[in-house]
Write a protein that holds these residues in place. Structure first.
Motif, mmCIF file in Angstrom:
data_model
loop_
_atom_site.group_PDB
_atom_site.id
_atom_site.type_symbol
_atom_site.label_atom_id
_atom_site.label_comp_id
_atom_site.label_asym_id
_atom_site.label_seq_id
_atom_site.Cartn_x
_atom_site.Cartn_y
_atom_site.Cartn_z
ATOM 1 N N VAL A 224 -23.453 -11.526 54.100
ATOM 2 C CA VAL A 224 -22.520 -12.275 54.946
ATOM 3 C C VAL A 224 -20.930 -12.296 54.453
ATOM 4 O O VAL A 224 -21.009 -12.434 53.082
ATOM 5 N N VAL A 225 -20.338 -12.133 55.431
ATOM 6 C CA VAL A 225 -18.854 -12.231 54.970
ATOM 7 C C VAL A 225 -18.584 -13.591 54.684
ATOM 8 O O VAL A 225 -18.994 -14.460 55.367
ATOM 9 N N ALA B 88 -13.899 -19.290 63.575
ATOM 10 C CA ALA B 88 -14.921 -20.126 63.915
ATOM 11 C C ALA B 88 -16.078 -19.404 63.953
ATOM 12 O O ALA B 88 -17.222 -20.073 63.701
ATOM 13 N N THR B 89 -16.082 -18.055 64.284
ATOM 14 C CA THR B 89 -17.211 -17.293 64.135
ATOM 15 C C THR B 89 -17.752 -17.067 63.116
ATOM 16 O O THR B 89 -19.015 -17.340 62.348
ATOM 17 N N LEU B 90 -16.926 -17.102 62.108
ATOM 18 C CA LEU B 90 -17.451 -17.088 60.389
ATOM 19 C C LEU B 90 -17.867 -18.273 60.042
ATOM 20 O O LEU B 90 -18.608 -18.117 59.210
ATOM 21 N N ALA B 91 -17.371 -19.456 60.404
ATOM 22 C CA ALA B 91 -17.832 -20.685 60.007
ATOM 23 C C ALA B 91 -19.208 -20.908 60.574
ATOM 24 O O ALA B 91 -20.123 -21.322 59.710
ATOM 25 N N LEU B 92 -19.555 -20.465 61.538
ATOM 26 C CA LEU B 92 -20.867 -20.489 62.041
ATOM 27 C C LEU B 92 -21.873 -19.543 61.223
ATOM 28 O O LEU B 92 -23.032 -19.823 60.891
ATOM 29 N N GLU B 93 -21.274 -18.592 61.135
ATOM 30 C CA GLU B 93 -22.213 -17.332 60.228
ATOM 31 C C GLU B 93 -22.415 -18.022 59.042
ATOM 32 O O GLU B 93 -23.642 -17.567 58.448
ATOM 33 N N ALA C 292 -28.414 -21.914 55.536
ATOM 34 C CA ALA C 292 -29.723 -22.301 56.045
ATOM 35 C C ALA C 292 -30.626 -21.394 55.742
ATOM 36 O O ALA C 292 -31.803 -21.711 55.771
ATOM 37 N N GLN C 293 -30.414 -20.145 55.846
ATOM 38 C CA GLN C 293 -31.572 -19.175 55.804
ATOM 39 C C GLN C 293 -31.501 -18.427 54.256
ATOM 40 O O GLN C 293 -32.479 -17.688 53.951
ATOM 41 N N GLY C 294 -30.823 -18.970 53.400
ATOM 42 C CA GLY C 294 -30.849 -18.600 52.048
ATOM 43 C C GLY C 294 -30.207 -17.492 51.745
ATOM 44 O O GLY C 294 -30.539 -16.699 50.558
ATOM 45 N N THR C 295 -29.389 -16.826 52.438
ATOM 46 C CA THR C 295 -28.417 -15.746 52.250
ATOM 47 C C THR C 295 -27.510 -15.769 51.200
ATOM 48 O O THR C 295 -27.260 -15.208 50.396
ATOM 49 N N LEU C 296 -26.924 -17.255 50.807
ATOM 50 C CA LEU C 296 -25.992 -17.666 49.984
ATOM 51 C C LEU C 296 -26.799 -18.304 48.907
ATOM 52 O O LEU C 296 -28.033 -18.952 49.135
ATOM 53 N N PRO C 297 -26.514 -18.227 47.581
ATOM 54 C CA PRO C 297 -27.414 -18.767 46.406
ATOM 55 C C PRO C 297 -27.567 -20.415 46.665
ATOM 56 O O PRO C 297 -26.465 -20.960 46.886
ATOM 57 N N GLY C 298 -28.594 -20.827 46.430
ATOM 58 C CA GLY C 298 -28.992 -22.498 46.453
ATOM 59 C C GLY C 298 -28.482 -23.106 45.166
ATOM 60 O O GLY C 298 -27.981 -22.382 44.380
ATOM 61 N N PRO C 299 -28.615 -24.305 44.975
ATOM 62 C CA PRO C 299 -28.203 -25.168 44.049
ATOM 63 C C PRO C 299 -28.997 -24.810 42.530
ATOM 64 O O PRO C 299 -28.436 -25.035 41.673
ATOM 65 N N LYS D 205 -17.630 -10.672 50.498
ATOM 66 C CA LYS D 205 -18.858 -10.627 51.192
ATOM 67 C C LYS D 205 -19.878 -11.044 49.998
ATOM 68 O O LYS D 205 -19.745 -10.617 48.767
ATOM 69 N N THR D 206 -20.915 -11.735 50.218
ATOM 70 C CA THR D 206 -22.078 -11.970 49.440
ATOM 71 C C THR D 206 -23.213 -10.980 49.852
ATOM 72 O O THR D 206 -23.671 -11.328 51.060
ATOM 73 N N THR D 207 -24.010 -10.267 48.975
ATOM 74 C CA THR D 207 -25.004 -9.649 49.267
ATOM 75 C C THR D 207 -26.134 -10.081 48.737
ATOM 76 O O THR D 207 -26.156 -10.674 47.598
ATOM 77 N N HIS D 208 -27.398 -10.387 49.294
ATOM 78 C CA HIS D 208 -28.663 -11.010 48.823
ATOM 79 C C HIS D 208 -29.851 -9.982 48.743
ATOM 80 O O HIS D 208 -30.110 -9.601 49.866
#
Length: 269
Positions: free
Chosen positions: A85-86, A98-103, A109-116, A157-160
């Motif tokens: 995700v960008v 605004a589209t980026l904020a939604l992405e 929510a889906q875990g594409t970005l690292p959690g706590p 971009k973050t890749t998971h």
């Protein structure tokens, strides 16, 4: 530093494996000659542990429901997934922002970005590998999804990548995640950002003891046409009835390009 993520708070003890003695006090006596002995069960588990298993070992483990539910299925194809995700970008219109904020909201929510609980890579422990020269031979216009990109603009971009480990019953024992943030401009990978790894989806019947240091922690030199990031960590699997029966070394490598394209470079245990 990672701590044990499931049930017990004990520290990881490396190299432990189940023994015939432990099995002898936990397994019920064989009801008839056709049933495997404690020594046979112990040996089959040990061969799963050291990678010398045979089909006979697989059949034996499958025949014991308590073990089939917790022993990693060594015959199952590698189950790995990559997504990205960008996170920030130059040159976006207010509508694209605004589209980026939604992405980003969806990605969190889906875990594409690292959690706590994800473990941030320690810079002093990172090993830099040579710059990579491979280019994206088939660039596409939709590599960044709904976020349009103009060459020359810099964006992050973050890749998971995550690798799912299942037992012989299909239950998830754990998932190993790696995350790598990188900056690019349409032709070059400019730099690496934060990098993490994490474990999730623990099976209720298995203690997953997680090593406190990465065994492999590499990233390629930038700027370059492409780059690779790799992480590897040790885990030990234990259950109350059978003790500690397996030590694994899950790893994942991600390949990224100056165009923003990402792919799995490799994954396994």
């Amino acid at each position: 530093m990672f701590a044990k993520k499931h049930r017990s708070k004990s520290v990881l003890t490396l190299g432990a494996a189940i023994t015939a003695t432990a099995l002898a006090v936990t397994m019920a006596p064989a009801a008839h000659a056709a049933e495997p002995t404690d020594a046979q069960i112990s040996a089959a588990i040990q061969r799963h542990f050291d990678g010398t298993w045979t089909q006979a070992d697989v059949n034996l483990i499958r025949s014991i429901p308590e073990l089939a539910a917790v022993v990693p299925n060594v015959t199952r194809p590698v189950e790995s997934t990559t997504e990205s995700v960008v996170t920030t970008s130059e040159g976006l219109s207010w509508r694209d922002q605004a589209t980026l904020a939604l992405e980003l909201k969806r990605a969190k929510a889906q875990g594409t970005l690292p959690g706590p609980e994800a473990q941030l890579s320690v810079a002093s422990e990172e090993v830099e590998t040579p710059a990579e020269v491979e280019v994206d031979s088939a660039p596409t216009t939709d590599v960044d999804g709904p976020i349009p990109f103009a060459a020359g603009n810099k964006r992050w971009k973050t890749t998971h990548v995550y690798h799912t480990h299942r037992s012989y019953t299909g239950a998830i024992i754990f998932r190993y995640h790696t995350y790598a943030e990188f900056q690019y401009d349409g032709s070059k990978v400019l730099k690496w950002g934060s990098r993490y790894d994490d474990f999730t989806n623990f099976d209720a019947g298995v203690d997953v003891n997680i090593g406190d240091r990465l065994l492999v922690n590499t990233k390629s030199r930038t700027p370059a046409s492409s780059g690779s990031s790799m992480m590897k960590r040790q885990v030990q699997l234990c259950v109350l009835r059978y003790g500690c029966y397996s030590t694994l070394h899950p790893w994942a490598q991600v390949k990224v390009y100056g165009t923003g394209k990402t792919k799995i470079g490799g994954t396994g245990v």
